[in-house]
Scaffold this motif. Structure first.
Motif, PDB file in Angstrom:
ATOM      1  N   GLU A 142      55.942  64.283 -26.434  1.00 44.45           N
ATOM      2  CA  GLU A 142      57.266  64.337 -25.828  1.00 44.45           C
ATOM      3  C   GLU A 142      58.259  63.491 -26.614  1.00 44.45           C
ATOM      4  O   GLU A 142      59.424  63.855 -26.757  1.00 44.45           O
ATOM      5  CB  GLU A 142      57.215  63.851 -24.379  1.00 44.45           C
ATOM      6  N   ILE A 143      57.769  62.382 -27.166  1.00 48.34           N
ATOM      7  CA  ILE A 143      58.651  61.476 -27.902  1.00 48.34           C
ATOM      8  C   ILE A 143      58.842  61.937 -29.346  1.00 48.34           C
ATOM      9  O   ILE A 143      59.956  61.942 -29.873  1.00 48.34           O
ATOM     10  CB  ILE A 143      58.084  60.046 -27.873  1.00 48.34           C
ATOM     11  N   ASN A 144      57.746  62.351 -29.976  1.00 54.13           N
ATOM     12  CA  ASN A 144      57.774  62.649 -31.412  1.00 54.13           C
ATOM     13  C   ASN A 144      57.661  64.129 -31.737  1.00 54.13           C
ATOM     14  O   ASN A 144      57.832  64.507 -32.909  1.00 54.13           O
ATOM     15  CB  ASN A 144      56.632  61.904 -32.117  1.00 54.13           C
ATOM     16  N   GLY A 145      57.360  64.961 -30.763  1.00 50.86           N
ATOM     17  CA  GLY A 145      57.216  66.382 -31.022  1.00 50.86           C
ATOM     18  C   GLY A 145      55.783  66.792 -31.280  1.00 50.86           C
ATOM     19  O   GLY A 145      54.873  65.960 -31.377  1.00 50.86           O
ATOM     20  N   ARG A 146      55.571  68.103 -31.389  1.00 50.60           N
ATOM     21  CA  ARG A 146      54.224  68.632 -31.595  1.00 50.60           C
ATOM     22  C   ARG A 146      53.720  68.357 -33.014  1.00 50.60           C
ATOM     23  O   ARG A 146      52.567  68.003 -33.214  1.00 50.60           O
ATOM     24  CB  ARG A 146      54.218  70.144 -31.376  1.00 50.60           C
ATOM     25  N   ARG A 147      54.581  68.583 -33.998  1.00 49.80           N
ATOM     26  CA  ARG A 147      54.126  68.601 -35.386  1.00 49.80           C
ATOM     27  C   ARG A 147      53.482  67.292 -35.845  1.00 49.80           C
ATOM     28  O   ARG A 147      52.390  67.315 -36.431  1.00 49.80           O
ATOM     29  CB  ARG A 147      55.289  68.976 -36.318  1.00 49.80           C
ATOM     30  N   PRO A 148      54.093  66.123 -35.624  1.00 48.59           N
ATOM     31  CA  PRO A 148      53.448  64.885 -36.088  1.00 48.59           C
ATOM     32  C   PRO A 148      52.088  64.651 -35.453  1.00 48.59           C
ATOM     33  O   PRO A 148      51.136  64.264 -36.145  1.00 48.59           O
ATOM     34  CB  PRO A 148      54.451  63.797 -35.678  1.00 48.59           C
ATOM     35  N   VAL A 149      51.977  64.890 -34.142  1.00 50.57           N
ATOM     36  CA  VAL A 149      50.689  64.699 -33.469  1.00 50.57           C
ATOM     37  C   VAL A 149      49.672  65.707 -33.975  1.00 50.57           C
ATOM     38  O   VAL A 149      48.497  65.390 -34.187  1.00 50.57           O
ATOM     39  CB  VAL A 149      50.874  64.818 -31.943  1.00 50.57           C
ATOM     40  N   PHE A 150      50.134  66.930 -34.208  1.00 53.79           N
ATOM     41  CA  PHE A 150      49.273  67.986 -34.732  1.00 53.79           C
ATOM     42  C   PHE A 150      48.690  67.589 -36.088  1.00 53.79           C
ATOM     43  O   PHE A 150      47.481  67.683 -36.326  1.00 53.79           O
ATOM     44  CB  PHE A 150      50.108  69.257 -34.866  1.00 53.79           C
ATOM     45  N   LEU A 151      49.556  67.131 -36.996  1.00 53.87           N
ATOM     46  CA  LEU A 151      49.115  66.794 -38.348  1.00 53.87           C
ATOM     47  C   LEU A 151      48.240  65.544 -38.371  1.00 53.87           C
ATOM     48  O   LEU A 151      47.219  65.493 -39.076  1.00 53.87           O
ATOM     49  CB  LEU A 151      50.332  66.601 -39.253  1.00 53.87           C
ATOM     50  N   LEU A 152      48.610  64.535 -37.604  1.00 54.97           N
ATOM     51  CA  LEU A 152      47.813  63.306 -37.581  1.00 54.97           C
ATOM     52  C   LEU A 152      46.441  63.546 -36.971  1.00 54.97           C
ATOM     53  O   LEU A 152      45.441  62.963 -37.418  1.00 54.97           O
ATOM     54  CB  LEU A 152      48.563  62.213 -36.812  1.00 54.97           C
ATOM     55  N   SER A 153      46.380  64.409 -35.963  1.00 54.39           N
ATOM     56  CA  SER A 153      45.085  64.731 -35.368  1.00 54.39           C
ATOM     57  C   SER A 153      44.200  65.469 -36.366  1.00 54.39           C
ATOM     58  O   SER A 153      42.988  65.234 -36.438  1.00 54.39           O
ATOM     59  CB  SER A 153      45.284  65.586 -34.114  1.00 54.39           C
ATOM     60  N   GLY A 154      44.805  66.377 -37.121  1.00 52.17           N
ATOM     61  CA  GLY A 154      44.045  67.074 -38.154  1.00 52.17           C
ATOM     62  C   GLY A 154      43.530  66.123 -39.220  1.00 52.17           C
ATOM     63  O   GLY A 154      42.396  66.259 -39.703  1.00 52.17           O
ATOM     64  N   LEU A 155      44.349  65.139 -39.601  1.00 55.35           N
ATOM     65  CA  LEU A 155      43.921  64.145 -40.576  1.00 55.35           C
ATOM     66  C   LEU A 155      42.762  63.319 -40.028  1.00 55.35           C
ATOM     67  O   LEU A 155      41.791  63.030 -40.753  1.00 55.35           O
ATOM     68  CB  LEU A 155      45.098  63.242 -40.941  1.00 55.35           C
ATOM     69  N   LEU A 156      42.840  62.936 -38.746  1.00 54.47           N
ATOM     70  CA  LEU A 156      41.754  62.183 -38.126  1.00 54.47           C
ATOM     71  C   LEU A 156      40.470  63.017 -38.093  1.00 54.47           C
ATOM     72  O   LEU A 156      39.378  62.504 -38.388  1.00 54.47           O
ATOM     73  CB  LEU A 156      42.152  61.770 -36.705  1.00 54.47           C
ATOM     74  N   LEU A 157      40.585  64.298 -37.752  1.00 54.15           N
ATOM     75  CA  LEU A 157      39.407  65.168 -37.738  1.00 54.15           C
ATOM     76  C   LEU A 157      38.802  65.274 -39.133  1.00 54.15           C
ATOM     77  O   LEU A 157      37.573  65.243 -39.287  1.00 54.15           O
ATOM     78  CB  LEU A 157      39.799  66.555 -37.216  1.00 54.15           C
ATOM     79  N   LEU A 158      39.632  65.379 -40.147  1.00 53.86           N
ATOM     80  CA  LEU A 158      39.142  65.476 -41.524  1.00 53.86           C
ATOM     81  C   LEU A 158      38.369  64.219 -41.910  1.00 53.86           C
ATOM     82  O   LEU A 158      37.245  64.298 -42.435  1.00 53.86           O
ATOM     83  CB  LEU A 158      40.327  65.688 -42.466  1.00 53.86           C
ATOM     84  N   ILE A 159      38.951  63.048 -41.652  1.00 60.10           N
ATOM     85  CA  ILE A 159      38.303  61.782 -42.013  1.00 60.10           C
ATOM     86  C   ILE A 159      36.994  61.612 -41.250  1.00 60.10           C
ATOM     87  O   ILE A 159      35.961  61.213 -41.816  1.00 60.10           O
ATOM     88  CB  ILE A 159      39.251  60.603 -41.736  1.00 60.10           C
ATOM     89  N   ALA A 160      37.015  61.936 -39.942  1.00 56.08           N
ATOM     90  CA  ALA A 160      35.811  61.771 -39.122  1.00 56.08           C
ATOM     91  C   ALA A 160      34.708  62.723 -39.559  1.00 56.08           C
ATOM     92  O   ALA A 160      33.520  62.356 -39.567  1.00 56.08           O
ATOM     93  CB  ALA A 160      36.158  61.998 -37.653  1.00 56.08           C
ATOM     94  N   THR A 161      35.072  63.946 -39.926  1.00 56.83           N
ATOM     95  CA  THR A 161      34.060  64.908 -40.362  1.00 56.83           C
ATOM     96  C   THR A 161      33.432  64.478 -41.680  1.00 56.83           C
ATOM     97  O   THR A 161      32.214  64.620 -41.879  1.00 56.83           O
ATOM     98  CB  THR A 161      34.690  66.304 -40.507  1.00 56.83           C
ATOM     99  N   ILE A 162      34.247  63.941 -42.588  1.00 54.29           N
ATOM    100  CA  ILE A 162      33.695  63.374 -43.829  1.00 54.29           C
ATOM    101  C   ILE A 162      32.768  62.208 -43.497  1.00 54.29           C
ATOM    102  O   ILE A 162      31.702  62.035 -44.114  1.00 54.29           O
ATOM    103  CB  ILE A 162      34.826  62.936 -44.767  1.00 54.29           C
ATOM    104  N   GLY A 163      33.156  61.411 -42.501  1.00 52.54           N
ATOM    105  CA  GLY A 163      32.302  60.308 -42.068  1.00 52.54           C
ATOM    106  C   GLY A 163      30.949  60.784 -41.584  1.00 52.54           C
ATOM    107  O   GLY A 163      29.911  60.161 -41.865  1.00 52.54           O
ATOM    108  N   CYS A 164      30.928  61.898 -40.851  1.00 48.62           N
ATOM    109  CA  CYS A 164      29.653  62.472 -40.407  1.00 48.62           C
ATOM    110  C   CYS A 164      28.786  62.865 -41.598  1.00 48.62           C
ATOM    111  O   CYS A 164      27.558  62.731 -41.566  1.00 48.62           O
ATOM    112  CB  CYS A 164      29.897  63.708 -39.540  1.00 48.62           C
ATOM    113  N   ALA A 165      29.429  63.347 -42.647  1.00 44.20           N
ATOM    114  CA  ALA A 165      28.685  63.836 -43.814  1.00 44.20           C
ATOM    115  C   ALA A 165      28.091  62.705 -44.640  1.00 44.20           C
ATOM    116  O   ALA A 165      27.003  62.857 -45.206  1.00 44.20           O
ATOM    117  CB  ALA A 165      29.605  64.699 -44.683  1.00 44.20           C
ATOM    118  N   VAL A 166      28.776  61.572 -44.723  1.00 38.74           N
ATOM    119  CA  VAL A 166      28.346  60.522 -45.644  1.00 38.74           C
ATOM    120  C   VAL A 166      27.565  59.399 -44.971  1.00 38.74           C
ATOM    121  O   VAL A 166      26.962  58.577 -45.663  1.00 38.74           O
ATOM    122  CB  VAL A 166      29.565  59.909 -46.374  1.00 38.74           C
ATOM    123  N   THR A 167      27.538  59.348 -43.645  1.00 45.84           N
ATOM    124  CA  THR A 167      26.880  58.236 -42.977  1.00 45.84           C
ATOM    125  C   THR A 167      25.376  58.227 -43.232  1.00 45.84           C
ATOM    126  O   THR A 167      24.745  59.274 -43.378  1.00 45.84           O
ATOM    127  CB  THR A 167      27.155  58.283 -41.457  1.00 45.84           C
TER     128      THR A 167
END
Length: 540
Positions: A142-167
């Motif tokens: 509501e404060i920042n709009g859909r796009r920033p939350v959308f992109l940051l969430s995708g970045l978090l998913l990317l980092i976490a998925t790489i974390g699953c692969a390398v742990t």
């Protein structure tokens, strides 16, 4: 509507057409600055002067490009379709992450010396992150709009998925899975709000049906692909391949996904116009030329009505549970959806258990059984798209009440318990494997119909409170998804496959009464609800 977006939201208080009043001279809210400027509320249909005619002396002062801040309802069909595609592929990857974990178990349990229950907590923490995170993240859209939350969430998913692969430790896997669930949750739940931003209510059935199909299709495709990968290469490539897909989609979003939230676009539109008028006024002062800008500045009603972040968080974290405990419709629909989702997550264990023990399937063969889920989702999606056409042609009065959305659901939802009974009693090795596999497809159609019906009905009934109602059911749904896998294997081994499936089928059969009760008694039940009756009376 309050701004809790823990479910695919389909009604939006601050949508493009909701910022609705202009201040005219003489109104009590009229405000001036230095007795020179008058403030007006900006709408998408506010008449604006032709900017290109305001300046004749200098071509250096370029007018703002307001097309960037246009009404999403009026976007071109190609632009809407691009937005829908990005939303659908995103939710597909989010759902994919839930199912990709299961087939790594054979290797990881041996490598890290884990019990079955301990290993399954990797699915539990993913679902827990999926359930909790949207309640905290909702106010930021509501404060920042859909796009920033959308992109940051995708970045978090990317980092976490790489974390699953390398742990190299189970603790690392659990932490990475938790953050993967948090990132995936926004991908999955914010998309309902995006659809509400871009499509009018009467046009949302098809995009919502397609979105739901990708959400459930990803859940089936995760184990299908990961099982094949685990049978051929290292388990780490389950997550590496997912991370590569997320990275590609994230790049596409960065380039093609535009802000869709109406109030945010209006705020940017007002800022661009005001800045342009300020530049014109400064030019007038410097050159001494006649003033060409109007004596007005614009603001947005939603900006003034917006609560503080602390208050929005409080509402996001409390109202869904208040509605769960006080609104019978929300409670029983949430219970129904949660059970269906729990059964869906159970399949990650059950299918491998049955087809390995009874039919001696290899890892690839067990994974292939999940194709039945994907096919079931495709069939269900096509059926739901044609429902609207059938209703428009033969049942034109269906949309007159929220219960009209449940007529087809009453029949299709019965496929869930039927599929469960069918699967359990045909799981013997003496019966060809295709028979229980077909049952899985039918049960998936039932799950899909429950999933879509719950969203549509709660949105129709609760309007501005719909996101809280949907947040409550989303929490219940993902909580069941987190808990059910922890006892799936024990239950099916203790009760045997027919007994366990019959228990689940019986519960599902009882819960299938929910839409039937609402079809016949829905208006009376809504009349007893303070929120629902107030909203429906206001709508009329």
């Amino acid at each position: 509507m309050d701004r809790c977006e823990s479910q695919p939201e389909v009604v939006d208080r601050d949508g493009p057409t909701a910022v609705a009043k202009r201040i005219l001279p003489g109104d009590k809210e009229e405000k001036t600055i230095g007795d020179d400027f008058q403030w007006e509320y900006l709408e998408f249909d506010t008449s604006l002067p032709d900017f290109t005619t305001m300046i004749s002396e200098s071509s250096l002062i370029k007018p703002p490009n307001l097309q960037k801040y246009g009404n999403p309802f009026e976007w071109s069909r190609p632009q809407k379709n691009v937005t829908l595609f990005l939303c659908c592929i995103s939710t597909f990857l989010a759902a994919y992450g839930a199912g990709e974990y299961g087939f790594t178990g054979e290797t990881l349990r041996s490598e890290w010396n884990l019990s079955l229950v301990a290993f399954e907590t990797g699915l539990t923490v993913f679902a827990f992150g999926f359930a909790i995170a949207p309640m905290f993240l909702a106010p930021f859209t509501e404060i920042n709009g859909r796009r920033p939350v959308f992109l940051l969430s995708g970045l978090l998913l990317l980092i976490a998925t790489i974390g699953c692969a390398v742990t190299d430790s189970f603790a690392g896997m659990l932490i990475a899975r938790l953050f993967a669930g948090i990132g995936s949750s926004t991908y999955s739940t914010i998309i309902g709000g995006v659809i509400a931003d871009v499509w009018q209510s009467k046009d949302r059935n098809v995009p919502m049906a397609v979105y739901s199909g990708f959400a459930l299709g990803g859940t089936g495709m995760g184990p299908l692909i990961s099982g094949i990968i685990c049978d051929r290469v290292s388990w780490r490539w389950v997550f590496y391949s997912h991370a590569i897909s997320v990275a590609v989609v994230l790049c596409c979003q960065l380039l093609l996904f535009k802000e869709t939230r109406g109030s945010i676009l209006l705020s940017r539109r007002a800022k661009a116009i005001n800045s342009y008028y300020d530049i014109l006024d400064e030019h007038t002062k410097q050159t001494g030329s006649p003033r060409v800008s109007p004596k007005i500045r614009y603001k947005v009603l939603a900006d003034e009505q917006r609560q503080s972040l602390a208050e929005m968080l409080r509402v996001s974290l409390t109202r869904p549970f208040i509605m769960l405990s006080t609104e019978p419709v929300v409670f029983f629909f949430s219970l129904w959806a949660a059970f269906a989702w729990g059964v869906l997550y159970m399949t990650f264990n059950v299918l491998s258990l049955v087809f390995q023990a009874r039919h001696n399937f290899t890892l690839t063969g067990q994974a292939g059984v999940f194709a039945a889920m994907v096919i079931g989702v495709i069939v269900a999606t096509l059926l739901s798209v044609y429902h609207e056409r059938i209703a428009a042609k033969h049942l034109p009065g269906m949309s007159a009440s929220p219960e009209g959305r449940l007529y087809f659901t009453c029949i299709e939802a019965m496929l869930l318990p039927i599929g469960l009974f069918w699967f359990g009693w045909t799981s013997y090795s003496s019966i060809h494997w295709i028979v229980p596999t077909i049952a899985i497809g039918f049960a998936t159609i039932g799950v899909y119909s429950v999933y879509l019906a719950v969203f549509n009905y709660l949105a129709d009934v609760y309007h501005r409170y719909a996101s809280s109602a949907l947040a409550g059911q989303s929490f219940c749904r993902n909580t069941f998804g987190a808990v059910f896998p922890l006892f799936t294997s024990q239950m099916f081994l203790a009760l045997d496959f027919p007994g366990a499936s019959s228990l689940l089928g019986g519960i599902g059969l009882v819960l299938t009464l929910v839409p039937w009760v609402l079809v016949f008694k829905g208006p009376q039940i809504r009349a007893r609800s303070k929120l629902a009756s107030e909203i429906m009376s206001t709508a009329h």
